[in-house]
Enzyme design. Structure first.
Site, short mmCIF file in Angstrom:
data_model
loop_
_atom_site.label_atom_id
_atom_site.label_comp_id
_atom_site.label_asym_id
_atom_site.label_seq_id
_atom_site.Cartn_x
_atom_site.Cartn_y
_atom_site.Cartn_z
N CYS A 100 -36.21 0.71 33.05
CA CYS A 100 -36.16 1.44 31.79
C CYS A 100 -35.82 2.92 32.02
CB CYS A 100 -37.51 1.33 31.08
SG CYS A 100 -38.79 2.27 31.91
N CYS A 135 -42.86 -5.99 33.42
CA CYS A 135 -41.57 -5.69 32.77
C CYS A 135 -40.38 -6.15 33.62
CB CYS A 135 -41.44 -4.20 32.49
SG CYS A 135 -41.46 -3.19 33.98
N ASP A 185 -39.06 -4.55 36.13
CA ASP A 185 -38.26 -3.45 36.64
C ASP A 185 -38.50 -3.24 38.14
OD1 ASP A 185 -37.31 -3.16 34.13
OD2 ASP A 185 -38.56 -1.46 33.60
N CYS A 231 -44.42 3.32 34.41
CA CYS A 231 -43.06 3.45 34.97
C CYS A 231 -43.05 4.48 36.10
CB CYS A 231 -42.07 3.86 33.88
SG CYS A 231 -42.26 2.91 32.35
FE1 FES Z 1 -40.76 -1.30 33.38
FE2 FES Z 1 -40.66 1.20 32.60
S1 FES Z 1 -40.84 -0.56 31.32
S2 FES Z 1 -40.74 0.46 34.59
#
Ligand code: FES
Length: 143
Positions: free
Chosen positions: A60, A35, A37, A104
């Site tokens: 997120c 993702c 992140d 996450c």
């Molecule tokens: Fe990437 Fe939550 S979607 S950490």
């Protein structure tokens, strides 16, 4: 049933411990390549106790809520207790996360572990895989 618990929404809307610690004793960063992140954790440690902790999360809502809850769970705790924090404990404290959002909370566990490893490294204490080193013949694998 709502997708997110009240606790998740509260920590997402009002995240605790957001920010940067100047001259930290340990810093750890974890990222999810899927993702994209990223979570960064800063620690202040005194007498093996986490006296302050802050985070920066570019991710997120679940990652923000997980960082917020994880920092709350380790603040004021002995380093070894913080090292044992699992994403499962973070998720439970949040009142659960949807299955597709569990990863996450893994970011929080990883970033905290890396920050503690960084602290140990700065102290000149050898770290291998985050093992606690308590068991006889510990290989330090962390398992
Ligand atoms: Fe990437 Fe939550 S979607 S950490």
């Amino acid at each position: 049933m709502a997708l997110y618990s009240e606790t998740v929404m509260d920590h997402f809307r009002h995240p605790r411990n957001v920010g940067v610690i100047e001259n930290p004793d340990g810093v750890g960063e974890a990222g999810n390549p899927v993702c994209g992140d990223i979570m960064k954790i800063y620690l202040k440690v005194e007498d093996e106790v986490i006296t302050d902790v802050k985070f920066e999360t570019f991710g997120c809502g679940s990652a923000i809520a997980s960082s917020s809850m994880a920092t709350e769970l380790i603040r004021g705790k002995p380093i070894r207790e913080a090292l044992a924090l699992t994403n499962k404990a973070v998720t439970e404290a949040l009142g659960g996360l949807p299955a597709h959002k569990l990863h996450c909370s893994v970011l929080a566990e990883e970033a905290i572990r890396k920050a503690i490893e960084d602290y140990y490294r700065r102290q000149g204490i050898p770290v291998e895989g985050g093992g606690c080193g308590d068991c006889a013949g510990c290989c330090g694998c962390g398992g």
